[in-house]
Design a protein around this motif. Structure first.
Motif, PDB file in Angstrom:
ATOM      1  N   VAL A   1       0.833  -1.206   0.000  1.00 50.14           N
ATOM      2  CA  VAL A   1       0.000   0.000   0.000  1.00 50.14           C
ATOM      3  C   VAL A   1       0.865   1.253   0.000  1.00 50.14           C
ATOM      4  CG1 VAL A   1      -1.685   1.322   1.347  1.00 50.14           C
ATOM      5  CG2 VAL A   1      -1.963  -1.134   1.089  1.00 50.14           C
ATOM      6  N   PHE A   2       1.945   1.230   0.760  1.00 43.05           N
ATOM      7  CA  PHE A   2       2.843   2.390   0.803  1.00 43.05           C
ATOM      8  C   PHE A   2       3.464   2.649  -0.564  1.00 43.05           C
ATOM      9  CE2 PHE A   2       7.037   4.269   1.602  1.00 43.05           C
ATOM     10  CZ  PHE A   2       6.646   5.427   2.250  1.00 43.05           C
ATOM     11  N   LEU A   3       3.895   1.581  -1.236  1.00 40.56           N
ATOM     12  CA  LEU A   3       4.451   1.745  -2.584  1.00 40.56           C
ATOM     13  C   LEU A   3       3.392   2.276  -3.548  1.00 40.56           C
ATOM     14  CD1 LEU A   3       6.646  -1.482  -2.916  1.00 40.56           C
ATOM     15  CD2 LEU A   3       7.423   0.866  -2.585  1.00 40.56           C
ATOM     16  N   ALA A   4       2.141   1.801  -3.394  1.00 38.08           N
ATOM     17  CA  ALA A   4       1.067   2.290  -4.259  1.00 38.08           C
ATOM     18  C   ALA A   4       0.789   3.775  -4.010  1.00 38.08           C
ATOM     19  CB  ALA A   4      -0.202   1.474  -4.036  1.00 38.08           C
ATOM     20  N   LEU A   5       0.952   4.227  -2.773  1.00 36.58           N
ATOM     21  CA  LEU A   5       0.696   5.637  -2.464  1.00 36.58           C
ATOM     22  C   LEU A   5       1.754   6.560  -3.045  1.00 36.58           C
ATOM     23  CD1 LEU A   5      -0.492   5.510   1.279  1.00 36.58           C
ATOM     24  CD2 LEU A   5      -1.890   5.960  -0.738  1.00 36.58           C
ATOM     25  N   ILE A   6       2.997   6.092  -3.077  1.00 37.60           N
ATOM     26  CA  ILE A   6       4.074   6.978  -3.525  1.00 37.60           C
ATOM     27  C   ILE A   6       4.375   6.840  -5.010  1.00 37.60           C
ATOM     28  CG2 ILE A   6       5.119   6.983  -1.233  1.00 37.60           C
ATOM     29  CD1 ILE A   6       7.192   5.003  -2.241  1.00 37.60           C
ATOM     30  N   ILE A   7       3.654   5.959  -5.715  1.00 34.19           N
ATOM     31  CA  ILE A   7       3.863   5.846  -7.166  1.00 34.19           C
ATOM     32  C   ILE A   7       3.427   7.145  -7.833  1.00 34.19           C
ATOM     33  CG2 ILE A   7       3.029   4.703  -9.265  1.00 34.19           C
ATOM     34  CD1 ILE A   7       2.936   2.113  -7.739  1.00 34.19           C
ATOM     35  N   PRO A   8       4.284   7.751  -8.663  1.00 31.56           N
ATOM     36  CA  PRO A   8       3.886   8.998  -9.341  1.00 31.56           C
ATOM     37  C   PRO A   8       2.816   8.745 -10.397  1.00 31.56           C
ATOM     38  CG  PRO A   8       6.043   8.255 -10.110  1.00 31.56           C
ATOM     39  CD  PRO A   8       5.672   7.356  -8.971  1.00 31.56           C
ATOM     40  N   LEU A   9       1.696   9.431 -10.262  1.00 32.05           N
ATOM     41  CA  LEU A   9       0.579   9.317 -11.198  1.00 32.05           C
ATOM     42  C   LEU A   9       0.166  10.704 -11.660  1.00 32.05           C
ATOM     43  CD1 LEU A   9      -1.677   6.704  -9.324  1.00 32.05           C
ATOM     44  CD2 LEU A   9      -0.283   6.281 -11.349  1.00 32.05           C
ATOM     45  N   PRO A  10      -0.496  10.802 -12.824  1.00 34.06           N
ATOM     46  CA  PRO A  10      -1.040  12.107 -13.236  1.00 34.06           C
ATOM     47  C   PRO A  10      -1.998  12.663 -12.196  1.00 34.06           C
ATOM     48  CG  PRO A  10      -1.087  10.547 -15.067  1.00 34.06           C
ATOM     49  CD  PRO A  10      -0.691   9.769 -13.853  1.00 34.06           C
ATOM     50  N   PHE A  11      -2.068  13.980 -12.126  1.00 35.21           N
ATOM     51  CA  PHE A  11      -2.855  14.627 -11.083  1.00 35.21           C
ATOM     52  C   PHE A  11      -4.327  14.237 -11.153  1.00 35.21           C
ATOM     53  CE2 PHE A  11      -5.553  18.228  -9.827  1.00 35.21           C
ATOM     54  CZ  PHE A  11      -5.201  18.310  -8.489  1.00 35.21           C
ATOM     55  N   THR A  12      -4.897  14.176 -12.346  1.00 42.78           N
ATOM     56  CA  THR A  12      -6.318  13.851 -12.492  1.00 42.78           C
ATOM     57  C   THR A  12      -6.621  12.439 -12.011  1.00 42.78           C
ATOM     58  OG1 THR A  12      -6.418  15.321 -14.413  1.00 42.78           O
ATOM     59  CG2 THR A  12      -8.244  13.785 -14.109  1.00 42.78           C
ATOM     60  N   ILE A  13      -5.769  11.478 -12.411  1.00 37.28           N
ATOM     61  CA  ILE A  13      -5.982  10.090 -12.006  1.00 37.28           C
ATOM     62  C   ILE A  13      -5.837   9.948 -10.496  1.00 37.28           C
ATOM     63  CG2 ILE A  13      -5.102   7.735 -12.219  1.00 37.28           C
ATOM     64  CD1 ILE A  13      -4.273   8.405 -15.058  1.00 37.28           C
ATOM     65  N   LYS A  14      -4.809  10.583  -9.933  1.00 38.75           N
ATOM     66  CA  LYS A  14      -4.605  10.485  -8.488  1.00 38.75           C
ATOM     67  C   LYS A  14      -5.762  11.122  -7.726  1.00 38.75           C
ATOM     68  CE  LYS A  14      -0.469  10.750  -6.880  1.00 38.75           C
ATOM     69  NZ  LYS A  14       0.867  11.215  -6.414  1.00 38.75           N
ATOM     70  N   ARG A  15      -6.292  12.238  -8.234  1.00 37.41           N
ATOM     71  CA  ARG A  15      -7.407  12.894  -7.567  1.00 37.41           C
ATOM     72  C   ARG A  15      -8.647  12.010  -7.567  1.00 37.41           C
ATOM     73  NH1 ARG A  15      -9.484  18.519  -9.957  1.00 37.41           N
ATOM     74  NH2 ARG A  15     -10.051  17.093 -11.634  1.00 37.41           N
ATOM     75  N   LYS A  16      -8.942  11.382  -8.716  1.00 39.75           N
ATOM     76  CA  LYS A  16     -10.101  10.493  -8.785  1.00 39.75           C
ATOM     77  C   LYS A  16      -9.910   9.268  -7.896  1.00 39.75           C
ATOM     78  CE  LYS A  16     -11.650  11.755 -13.449  1.00 39.75           C
ATOM     79  NZ  LYS A  16     -12.971  12.239 -12.993  1.00 39.75           N
ATOM     80  N   LEU A  17      -8.684   8.748  -7.855  1.00 39.66           N
ATOM     81  CA  LEU A  17      -8.405   7.564  -7.046  1.00 39.66           C
ATOM     82  C   LEU A  17      -8.612   7.852  -5.564  1.00 39.66           C
ATOM     83  CD1 LEU A  17      -7.334   4.660  -6.785  1.00 39.66           C
ATOM     84  CD2 LEU A  17      -5.018   5.609  -6.761  1.00 39.66           C
ATOM     85  N   PHE A  18      -8.086   8.976  -5.097  1.00 40.99           N
ATOM     86  CA  PHE A  18      -8.216   9.298  -3.678  1.00 40.99           C
ATOM     87  C   PHE A  18      -9.646   9.716  -3.327  1.00 40.99           C
ATOM     88  CE2 PHE A  18      -3.707   9.102  -3.722  1.00 40.99           C
ATOM     89  CZ  PHE A  18      -3.313   8.900  -2.409  1.00 40.99           C
TER      90      PHE A  18
END
Length: 213
Positions: free
Chosen positions: A18-35
Motif C-alpha cells: 500500500v505504501f508503494l502504491a501511495l508513492i507511485i507517481p501518477l497524473p494529477f487527475t488520475i490520483k485525484r479520482k483515485l483518492f
C-alpha cells in the motif's frame, strides 16, 4: 513462526504494498479520482475499522514479545553467572536453547513493532497526499483551470480520513430506513384512524335510523 505472527507478517507485506502504491507517481487527475474514490468507499471504511481492531491485537503481541525478550535476557544473565562457576560445557545446551528463544522473541518484537510503525507512516502519508492534492487543485483553480474545483475536489476537501464519506453514507442510509419505517407506521395508523371513523359514523347512522322509526 506461529499462525498469528504469520498473519502479522502478511499484514506487514500488505502495508508495504500500500505504501508503494501511495508513492507511485501518477497524473494529477488520475490520483485525484483515485483518492476521491478511496475517501467515499464503504468497503474501505469497513477495512479501516477492521484494521484498527487488528492493530490493537498487534500492540498486545508487541508488548508480550518485549516482555519475553526481557525475561530471556534475564535467563541469559543467570546462565552467564552459572557458567563462570560450573563451567560452560555443562550448561552449553541450555544456553543455546535460551539464545534460540531470545532470537525468536526479538524477531517477533521487531515484526510487530515495524508493523505498528508502518501503520502510523501510512496514515500520515495518506493525510499528506490528500493535503497536497487539495492545495494543487486550489492552485489550478486560482490559475483559471476550469477542470479544477469539480466534484472530485469537493470530495477530497470533505475527506478527513479513509472511508469517512462512506461511513456518513451508511449513517444516511440508516436514517432513510428509519424514515421509511416511520412512514409505514404512519400509514398504518392513518388507515386504522379512517377505519375507526367509518365504524363510528356507521354506528351513528344506525342510531339515527332507529330514532326515526
Amino acid at each position: 513462526m506461529t499462525l498469528y505472527y504469520s498473519l502479522v507478517f502478511l499484514l506487514l507485506v500488505f502495508e508495504m504494498a500500500v505504501f508503494l502504491a501511495l508513492i507511485i507517481p501518477l497524473p494529477f487527475t488520475i490520483k485525484r479520482k483515485l483518492f476521491a474514490f478511496i475517501s467515499e468507499s464503504p468497503i474501505i471504511a469497513k477495512l479501516q475499522y477492521g484494521l484498527k481492531i487488528t492493530f490493537i491485537f498487534i500492540l498486545i503481541l508487541f508488548l508480550d514479545s518485549v516482555n519475553r525478550v526481557y525475561r530471556v535476557q534475564q535467563e541469559l544473565a543467570t546462565f552467564t553467572k552459572d557458567g563462570a562457576t560450573v563451567g560452560a560445557a555443562h550448561l552449553g545446551t541450555d544456553r543455546m536453547e535460551v539464545q534460540a528463544r531470545k532470537f525468536y522473541s526479538q524477531r517477533n518484537m521487531y515484526l510487530c513493532g515495524f508493523t505498528l510503525f508502518l501503520s502510523l507512516i501510512l496514515n500520515r502519508t495518506y493525510t499528506m497526499i490528500l493535503e497536497v492534492l487539495r492545495l494543487e487543485d486550489r492552485v489550478k483553480f486560482l490559475d483559471g483551470d476550469k477542470k479544477a474545483g469539480g466534484k472530485d475536489s469537493a470530495r477530497l476537501a470533505e475527506a478527513g480520513s479513509v472511508g469517512e464519506i462512506g461511513a456518513l453514507k451508511k449513517e444516511l442510509e440508516a436514517k432513510d430506513r428509519d424514515i421509511e419505517t416511520l412512514k409505514k407506521q404512519c400509514e398504518g395508523l392513518t388507515a386504522e384512524y379512517h377505519k375507526l371513523g367509518d365504524q363510528v359514523s356507521s354506528s351513528k347512522g344506525d342510531k339515527n335510523e332507529k330514532k326515526s322509526l
